[in-house]
Design an enzyme around this catalytic site. Structure first.
Site: not given
Length: 430
Positions: A27, A96, A170, A172, A314, A345, A386, A411
């Site tokens: 991140s 993402g 999100s 983001q 996460e 998820r 994850r 990743k």
């Protein structure tokens, strides 16, 4: 191309006791790369994470004209002076941060930039990013899909000003705008209009990195950020270890009744993974500072938990794996937004835990997990790193557990599988 064979996860009947220095934060690395590419001069990044996601980000910025020189543990980023007008394509993979951060950067250039990615990336929600770009006056061609692939037609300038966005799916979406807001002609007055905003530590990280580079960001009102227009200072930085990736090793220690030392845990950080300080005691374990390190140790038993993971979603897959191995039920809430991650998820965790004989139930905003004896089977990862982390934690206590596509962990963690195998098959320390 033939899919890799399932990987037999290490199983352990003795406590894992060891120490780990995890690679740099994904991140933080990707945010720093964006800001370095927008800076007023070259920036040197020390100990960046070299993983699939960060390599995709570096490649995207290079495609947009930045120069990135790699020399061992340092990357030197020189901003683009001219992007040119020829059409280019950015590969987002499953990242993402690439698919949501870089389109705003592309809007500042003159070239048509097409964004595409892996098959799973094409079902990730991108309508908010596309709508936000259009609200800023940027032309976007997405064929009406609201998803990848789409093309951003930059005009060399973005007026900026007031932008309203629903980022309840999100955080983001907020970070993407904040990172480039100073380069808008009028700056940015960003207001979140939706429900509860997830993963606030990631937004706080973004704001902190902007301020370190001389960008004025006002946060006087909840769910509102005012970014003043101006330059973004070049800055040499060292990347912190990725505390979310540390979680899989912490879980490994707790589910085996052991202990792990995580080296160089930052004293002051905006990383979501810092929540492991509080999560481990909730499971009955202990956390002990020792110099620059933190030592996480199992308690007498691994007890179930009730946790609101809204800000640290996460971490949910690894926590769910621990919950499936606990002595009492667990309720994990606040994570409805995980349905829009690399995979759904919540559904994936329920499916795979129950495939092993577990008892997991999907809630409106989380999971209810009732521990039961588990058996070996193939744990599907859905190309989600994850999910692979959750699988290997379960494998420590469940014999004959096979992990589908464990390589997806590259990743965010290069060489994770061999590192995990070496540590978890080492003889128990006395």
């Amino acid at each position: 191309m033939t899919d890799p064979l399932p990987w037999l996860a290490p199983h352990r009947d003795t406590p894992f006791v060891g120490e780990v220095l995890v690679p740099g934060s994904k991140s933080l690395t990707n945010r720093v790369l964006i800001l370095a590419a927008l800076g007023d001069g070259p920036s040197v990044i020390t100990r960046p994470l070299g993983s699939r996601d960060t390599n995709l980000m570096a490649a995207a910025l290079t495609t947009l004209g930045a120069t990135i020189e790699r020399d061992g543990m340092t990357w030197t980023v020189t901003p683009a002076r001219s992007t040119g007008a020829d059409p280019v394509t950015v590969d987002c993979g499953l990242a993402g941060t690439v698919m949501r951060f870089v389109p705003l950067l592309a809007a500042l250039g003159d070239a048509p930039v097409t964004f595409d990615g892996d098959e799973h990336a094409r079902v990730r929600p991108m309508a908010t990013t596309i709508a936000t770009l259009r609200s800023l006056g940027v032309e976007v061609d997405d064929g009406g899909r609201g998803a990848l692939p789409f093309t951003v037609h930059g005009s060399g300038r973005v007026p900026g000003g007031t932008v309203e966005v629903d980022a309840s799916a999100s955080s983001q979406f907020v970070s993407a705008l904040l990172l480039v807001g100073a380069r808008f002609e009028q700056g940015l007055d960003l207001r979140h209009t939706g429900g509860t905003l997830p993963s606030m530590p990631h937004i706080e990280m973004t704001v902190a990195e902007l301020r370190r580079r001389g960008v004025r960001v006002d946060t006087d009102e909840p769910a509102r950020w005012v970014v003043h227009p101006g330059t973004i200072d070049a800055l040499d930085v060292e990347i912190e270890p990725d505390l979310s990736n540390a979680g899989v090793f912490i879980a490994g220690a707790l589910v085996t009744g052991g202990e792990v030392r995580i080296r160089s845990w930052p004293r002051d950080t905006d990383q979501a993974g810092d929540a492991w300080r509080d999560i481990v005691p909730a499971f009955g374990g202990t956390v002990t500072p020792d110099g620059a390190d933190l030592v996480f140790a199992a308690g007498p038993e691994l007890t179930g938990v009730e946790l609101d993971l809204h800000d640290v979603g996460e971490l949910t897959p690894v926590i769910a794996a621990m919950a499936a191995l606990a002595t009492t039920p667990s309720r994990l809430t606040g994570v409805a937004h995980l349905r829009g991650h690399e995979t759904d998820r919540l559904a994936a965790l329920v499916t795979e835990i129950n495939r092993l004989g577990g008892d997991a139930e999907e809630l409106e905003d989380g999971l209810l997990i009732r521990p039961r004896p588990l058996h070996g089977d193939t744990f599907r990862t859905y190309d989600d790193h994850r999910m692979a982390h959750a699988a290997v934690v379960l494998g420590l206590r469940v014999p004959d557990l096979l992990v589908e596509n464990v390589v997806t962990t590259i990743k965010t963690y290069p060489n994770f599988a061999p590192v995990w195998e070496r540590l978890m098959t080492a003889p128990a320390k006395v």
